[in-house]
Design an enzyme around this catalytic site. Structure first.
Site, short mmCIF file in Angstrom:
data_model
loop_
_atom_site.label_atom_id
_atom_site.label_comp_id
_atom_site.label_asym_id
_atom_site.label_seq_id
_atom_site.Cartn_x
_atom_site.Cartn_y
_atom_site.Cartn_z
N THR A 21 0.97 -1.10 -0.20
CA THR A 21 0.05 0.01 0.14
C THR A 21 1.04 1.31 -0.06
O THR A 21 0.43 2.38 -0.49
CB THR A 21 -0.93 0.17 1.25
OG1 THR A 21 0.03 -0.25 2.43
CG2 THR A 21 -1.91 -0.92 1.14
N ALA A 104 15.52 -11.34 5.18
CA ALA A 104 14.47 -12.14 5.74
C ALA A 104 13.08 -11.35 5.56
O ALA A 104 12.24 -12.02 6.25
CB ALA A 104 14.72 -12.64 7.19
N LEU A 106 12.81 -8.31 7.10
CA LEU A 106 12.93 -7.63 8.31
C LEU A 106 13.57 -6.21 8.12
O LEU A 106 13.97 -5.50 9.07
CB LEU A 106 13.19 -8.30 9.32
CG LEU A 106 12.44 -9.57 9.65
CD1 LEU A 106 13.31 -10.46 11.01
CD2 LEU A 106 10.89 -9.43 10.03
N GLU A 137 17.99 3.36 -1.39
CA GLU A 137 17.41 1.96 -1.66
C GLU A 137 17.21 1.76 -2.95
O GLU A 137 17.59 0.74 -3.76
CB GLU A 137 16.37 1.51 -0.74
CG GLU A 137 15.53 0.32 -1.02
CD GLU A 137 16.10 -0.93 -0.27
OE1 GLU A 137 16.53 -0.63 1.06
OE2 GLU A 137 16.03 -2.09 -0.72
N ASP A 149 9.60 0.97 5.16
CA ASP A 149 10.75 0.36 5.75
C ASP A 149 11.58 1.46 6.45
O ASP A 149 11.89 1.44 7.67
CB ASP A 149 11.51 -0.47 4.90
CG ASP A 149 10.69 -1.58 4.19
OD1 ASP A 149 9.63 -1.76 4.79
OD2 ASP A 149 11.24 -2.12 3.46
C1 GLA Z 1 9.14 -3.89 0.75
C2 GLA Z 1 9.24 -2.31 0.45
C3 GLA Z 1 8.29 -1.46 1.04
C4 GLA Z 1 6.83 -2.07 0.90
C5 GLA Z 1 6.59 -3.42 1.29
C6 GLA Z 1 5.43 -4.07 1.10
O1 GLA Z 1 9.23 -4.13 2.19
O2 GLA Z 1 10.65 -1.97 0.75
O3 GLA Z 1 8.16 -0.34 0.50
O4 GLA Z 1 6.29 -1.92 -0.52
O5 GLA Z 1 7.66 -4.30 0.51
O6 GLA Z 1 4.40 -3.64 1.69
#
Ligand code: GLA
Length: 339
Positions: A21, A104, A106, A137, A149
């Site tokens: 999302t 993983a 995380l 990133e 993240d």
């Molecule tokens: C990865 C991406 C996030 C997000 C998730 C899915 O972790 O880095 O920005 O889009 O996938 O929710």
């Protein structure tokens, strides 16, 4: 300052609900966790020299850092990308340690970027930092990721999950009820994460050409999208945003069964409408739904492999869930301090 030694650390994160999302400006509900990546660095010089306990080859990045894609070894691209985006001119020598499982799901890469950013620039607006690290990133990996993240590992708060509106980057802290425990289990290495993720981002953008921003779209409008695949992806996003709203209310009310039910619905939607789960993850989520004291489980993060997250009663132990479960506690975000 030249010669000073600093220690920057950043937690990882687990997303409780609200996946795929963020890159359409939707809602997410993650928490920073008590596993982190730490960099001990001596400031000075005109290059970044890094070693990592997880990597056999050291990184040497002359400053100013150019296009990170050309940098070897590949893990050094994260540092080059952060330095490039921040326009870093001051070098350092550093060593990286981590108790965060790498790859993983995380957010080990967000933790690395954010910790690096704190070495390069101690003071920065949290949202500006998150946007810079998200940009890094994208440059380092080519994955058109969202903001979840990086913002989560920066803004995390002990004892709380964060409801993040990924459009205006506002954050609401929601306490995790004291009678709840959160566990993660790494299920499977990711396959084709780069291309499949980018393809999903593109399908969502396509849906928005028909119904406008998905964060405002009505379910009825989504159902009129002619292309089945685009319609399915959009339906996931619209229903997932709604689930995040209801999940935040359930957590605030301490209603773990309601939160767990939403997590199961989220998994089903990621599996069918968004098609980003795997058979192994589906089987694990299904198995967990029959374990005593478990309220809900779902895949977490980008999918195509990665980890499952479990919401259970606080009395449930890792061993009660099976093998390989790790309890994670909602934690504070990244920081830097003098050594
Ligand atoms: C990865 C991406 C996030 C997000 C998730 C899915 O972790 O880095 O920005 O889009 O996938 O929710």
């Amino acid at each position: 300052m030249e010669g000073s030694v600093v220690v920057a650390s950043s937690p990882g994160r687990v997303n409780l609900i609200g996946d795929h999302t963020d890159y359409t400006g939707g809602l997410v509900l993650p928490m920073a966790i008590d596993r982190s990546t730490e960099i001990r660095a001596t400031l000075g010089g005109d290059a970044i020299d890094l070693t990592s306990e997880a990597e056999s080859v050291a990184a040497h990045i002359p400053l100013p850092a150019g296009d990170p894609v050309a940098i070897e070894p590949p893990w050094a691209r994260f540092a080059a990308a952060v330095a490039h985006v921040l326009g870093a001119s001051g070098g350092f020598r550093g060593h990286i340690t981590s108790d965060l499982p790498i790859g993983a799901g995380l957010s080990s890469s967000a933790a690395l970027e954010v910790a690096l950013s704190f070495v390069m620039r101690a003071e920065m607006d949290p949202r500006e930092r998150a946007l810079a690290c998200q940009q890094a990133e994208k440059l380092a990996t080519g994955v058109p990721c969202g903001i979840m993240d990086q913002l989560t590992v920066i803004a995390g708060r002990a004892g709380h999950a964060l409801v993040i509106d990924c459009h205006d980057l506002t954050i609401e802290e929601v306490p995790i009820p004291a009678d709840a425990a959160v566990y993660v289990r790494f299920v499977a290495a990711r396959r084709l994460a780069t291309s499949a993720y980018a393809e999903r981002v593109a399908r969502c953008a396509e849906a928005e050409t028909h119904v406008g921003p998905l964060r405002h779209a009505e379910r009825s409008a989504v159902e009129r999208i002619a292309d089945r695949e685009v319609r399915d992806r959009a339906r996931h996003v619209v229903t997932e945003n709604d689930r995040v709203r209801r999940a935040a209310a359930a957590l605030r009310a301490g209603d773990l069964p309601a939160m767990g039910a939403l997590m199961r619905e989220s998994h089903a939607s990621l599996c069918t409408d968004f098609a980003c789960s795997t058979e192994q993850m589906d089987a694990e989520v299904e198995r967990l739904s029959h374990v005593d004291g478990v309220h809900g489980a779902r895949m977490t993060g980008g999918g195509f492999g990665g980890s499952v997250v479990v919401l259970a009663d606080a009395g449930v132990s890792a061993a009660d869930l099976g093998e390989g479960f790790l309890r994670v506690r909602p934690s504070d975000g990244a920081r830097v301090r003098p050594a």
